[in-house]
Design a protein around this motif. Structure first.
Motif, mmCIF file in Angstrom:
data_model
loop_
_atom_site.group_PDB
_atom_site.id
_atom_site.type_symbol
_atom_site.label_atom_id
_atom_site.label_comp_id
_atom_site.label_asym_id
_atom_site.label_seq_id
_atom_site.Cartn_x
_atom_site.Cartn_y
_atom_site.Cartn_z
ATOM 1 N N LYS A 201 -18.033 -5.168 -8.528
ATOM 2 C CA LYS A 201 -16.836 -5.550 -9.276
ATOM 3 C C LYS A 201 -16.164 -4.274 -9.753
ATOM 4 O O LYS A 201 -16.844 -3.347 -10.184
ATOM 5 C CB LYS A 201 -17.241 -6.383 -10.503
ATOM 6 N N ASN A 202 -14.864 -4.239 -9.687
ATOM 7 C CA ASN A 202 -14.165 -3.062 -10.195
ATOM 8 C C ASN A 202 -12.711 -3.398 -10.495
ATOM 9 O O ASN A 202 -12.221 -4.490 -10.198
ATOM 10 C CB ASN A 202 -14.268 -1.886 -9.212
ATOM 11 N N PHE A 203 -12.018 -2.450 -11.088
ATOM 12 C CA PHE A 203 -10.638 -2.625 -11.530
ATOM 13 C C PHE A 203 -9.703 -2.974 -10.367
ATOM 14 O O PHE A 203 -8.819 -3.828 -10.500
ATOM 15 C CB PHE A 203 -10.180 -1.331 -12.212
ATOM 16 N N VAL A 204 -9.899 -2.329 -9.222
ATOM 17 C CA VAL A 204 -9.003 -2.569 -8.078
ATOM 18 C C VAL A 204 -9.105 -4.026 -7.632
ATOM 19 O O VAL A 204 -8.099 -4.713 -7.461
ATOM 20 C CB VAL A 204 -9.318 -1.623 -6.889
ATOM 21 N N LYS A 205 -10.336 -4.507 -7.475
ATOM 22 C CA LYS A 205 -10.531 -5.905 -7.050
ATOM 23 C C LYS A 205 -9.945 -6.871 -8.081
ATOM 24 O O LYS A 205 -9.317 -7.867 -7.722
ATOM 25 C CB LYS A 205 -12.032 -6.199 -6.874
ATOM 26 N N THR A 206 -10.172 -6.577 -9.361
ATOM 27 C CA THR A 206 -9.662 -7.448 -10.432
ATOM 28 C C THR A 206 -8.138 -7.502 -10.400
ATOM 29 O O THR A 206 -7.543 -8.581 -10.501
ATOM 30 C CB THR A 206 -10.142 -6.943 -11.810
ATOM 31 N N TYR B 155 -2.505 1.629 -16.445
ATOM 32 C CA TYR B 155 -1.232 1.019 -16.048
ATOM 33 C C TYR B 155 -0.729 1.638 -14.732
ATOM 34 O O TYR B 155 -0.376 0.927 -13.789
ATOM 35 C CB TYR B 155 -0.205 1.213 -17.174
ATOM 36 N N GLU B 156 -0.725 2.979 -14.665
ATOM 37 C CA GLU B 156 -0.264 3.670 -13.449
ATOM 38 C C GLU B 156 -1.180 3.379 -12.259
ATOM 39 O O GLU B 156 -0.724 3.277 -11.115
ATOM 40 C CB GLU B 156 -0.186 5.182 -13.695
ATOM 41 N N PHE B 157 -2.473 3.245 -12.540
ATOM 42 C CA PHE B 157 -3.443 2.891 -11.498
ATOM 43 C C PHE B 157 -3.077 1.521 -10.920
ATOM 44 O O PHE B 157 -2.999 1.335 -9.697
ATOM 45 C CB PHE B 157 -4.852 2.893 -12.110
ATOM 46 N N ALA B 158 -2.812 0.557 -11.806
ATOM 47 C CA ALA B 158 -2.462 -0.801 -11.369
ATOM 48 C C ALA B 158 -1.177 -0.795 -10.537
ATOM 49 O O ALA B 158 -1.104 -1.430 -9.473
ATOM 50 C CB ALA B 158 -2.302 -1.714 -12.576
ATOM 51 N N VAL B 159 -0.165 -0.057 -11.003
ATOM 52 C CA VAL B 159 1.108 0.021 -10.277
ATOM 53 C C VAL B 159 0.884 0.559 -8.857
ATOM 54 O O VAL B 159 1.423 0.029 -7.878
ATOM 55 C CB VAL B 159 2.123 0.906 -11.055
ATOM 56 N N GLU B 160 0.046 1.587 -8.744
ATOM 57 C CA GLU B 160 -0.246 2.182 -7.433
ATOM 58 C C GLU B 160 -1.019 1.210 -6.531
ATOM 59 O O GLU B 160 -0.782 1.153 -5.314
ATOM 60 C CB GLU B 160 -1.024 3.489 -7.608
ATOM 61 N N LEU C 205 1.905 -5.820 -2.764
ATOM 62 C CA LEU C 205 1.945 -7.049 -3.549
ATOM 63 C C LEU C 205 3.080 -6.933 -4.568
ATOM 64 O O LEU C 205 3.188 -5.927 -5.272
ATOM 65 C CB LEU C 205 0.618 -7.260 -4.290
ATOM 66 N N ASN C 206 3.890 -7.958 -4.643
ATOM 67 C CA ASN C 206 5.008 -7.943 -5.586
ATOM 68 C C ASN C 206 4.529 -8.497 -6.931
ATOM 69 O O ASN C 206 4.560 -9.706 -7.165
ATOM 70 C CB ASN C 206 6.166 -8.778 -5.016
ATOM 71 N N VAL C 207 4.027 -7.601 -7.763
ATOM 72 C CA VAL C 207 3.450 -8.018 -9.049
ATOM 73 C C VAL C 207 4.126 -7.258 -10.185
ATOM 74 O O VAL C 207 4.327 -6.043 -10.100
ATOM 75 C CB VAL C 207 1.919 -7.728 -9.086
ATOM 76 N N LYS C 208 4.487 -7.976 -11.230
ATOM 77 C CA LYS C 208 5.073 -7.318 -12.404
ATOM 78 C C LYS C 208 3.933 -6.794 -13.276
ATOM 79 O O LYS C 208 3.019 -7.551 -13.634
ATOM 80 C CB LYS C 208 5.925 -8.326 -13.180
ATOM 81 N N VAL C 209 3.966 -5.500 -13.598
ATOM 82 C CA VAL C 209 2.908 -4.901 -14.424
ATOM 83 C C VAL C 209 3.494 -4.550 -15.790
ATOM 84 O O VAL C 209 4.418 -3.740 -15.892
ATOM 85 C CB VAL C 209 2.319 -3.627 -13.768
#
Length: 283
Positions: free
Chosen positions: A157-162, A216-221, A228-232
């Motif tokens: 489990k990790n942040f990228v998968k989540t 936050y920047e990690f998630a955006v990347e 994926l078109n996701v609003k962060v």
């Protein structure tokens, strides 16, 4: 070399096993079933039987929030378990590498933490990992400690998968923007660790992928690279309370890697791309 890996079934441990095999080392992977590191007699017996050249100690209690309520269990695994392995290593003349964490620091710095900076953990997880480092050093004059941070790999489990899961489910996520660090791909970390144990360049190292970002920047990347078109939405840590306090600044200085002529880990965005490629190939 003959190498025992603790926590071999874990996210990092599985990549360490693969890297050892790739480099033609004899790898003995253990998890809780084969070796209870909290039982000193078991540890001494197992290490004395296998007689490894190196012990790569990846097993840990890593549930940061869980450790607040279960510090005694976290201590048994992260501190006592490490001490028993250090004693066994000394008895059998084996090298020992301990994987440790950015959580040994309090995160109040504003420039990358050097390996010899004063430690000051904020919570139980950091305290127990630091205790493991100190107990190891009590028994061994020569050792490897590799502190890392923000780990992600295909096996756990990790942040990228989540993020990918939440992004696909919701189309919108909130992520803290006031905690800064460097992501670490387990494949790159495993390569560094195996390269390190092939040397006698002992000491404490900081190993993460290069570059710095907020969660936050990690998630955006992540969403950029997965199309994926996701609003962060950027959140503060106060808006996202957790049982354990997180270090605000987790950037680790990798100077020692370069100083010792070892290979620095690539940029985290490149590592993320390699990870996404690997997950696609595995699925």
């Amino acid at each position: 070399m003959k190498v025992v890996v603790t926590g071999a079934a874990g996210q990092l441990g599985q990549d360490v096993m693969r890297e050892l095999v790739r480099k033609n080392h004899q790898a003995y992977g253990t998890d809780r079933q084969q070796l209870d590191i909290t039982n000193e007699a078991d540890v001494i017996a197992y290490i004395s039987e296998v007689k490894p050249d190196v012990i790569l100690h990846c097993a840990a209690y890593t549930n940061v929030d869980g450790a607040e309520a279960n510090e005694e269990i976290a201590y048994q695994i992260n501190a006592s378990g490490t001490e028993y392995l250090a004693r066994a290593a000394k008895l059998n003349g084996a090298k020992l590498l301990l994987v440790s964490t950015d959580y040994v620091f309090d995160g109040t710095a504003n420039e990358p933490y050097e390996v010899d900076e004063p430690t000051k953990p904020l919570g139980a997880y950091g305290r127990t990992k630091l205790a493991g480092e100190q107990l190891l050093q009590k028994h061994l004059e020569q050792f490897f400690i590799v502190r890392t941070a923000w780990v992600f790999g295909v096996y756990g489990k990790n942040f990228v998968k989540t993020m990918i899961r939440l992004g696909e489910e919701r189309g919108e996520v909130g992520v803290v923007h006031d905690q800064v660090g460097s992501p670490t791909y387990t494949v790159d970390l495993a390569q560094f660790m195996v390269q390190l144990i092939e040397t006698d360049k002992y000491g404490i190292y900081h190993a993460t992928n290069s570059g710095v970002c907020s969660w936050y920047e990690f998630a955006v990347e992540i969403f950029k690279q997965t199309n994926l078109n996701v609003k962060v939405n950027p959140l503060t840590s106060d808006q996202f309370p957790t049982p354990a306090a997180r270090p605000k600044y987790s950037v680790l200085s990798k100077e020692k890697i370069s100083e010792n002529g070892l290979t620095p880990l690539r940029d985290w965005k490149e590592a993320l791309a390699a990870y996404l490629k690997e997950t696609t190939e595995k699925s």
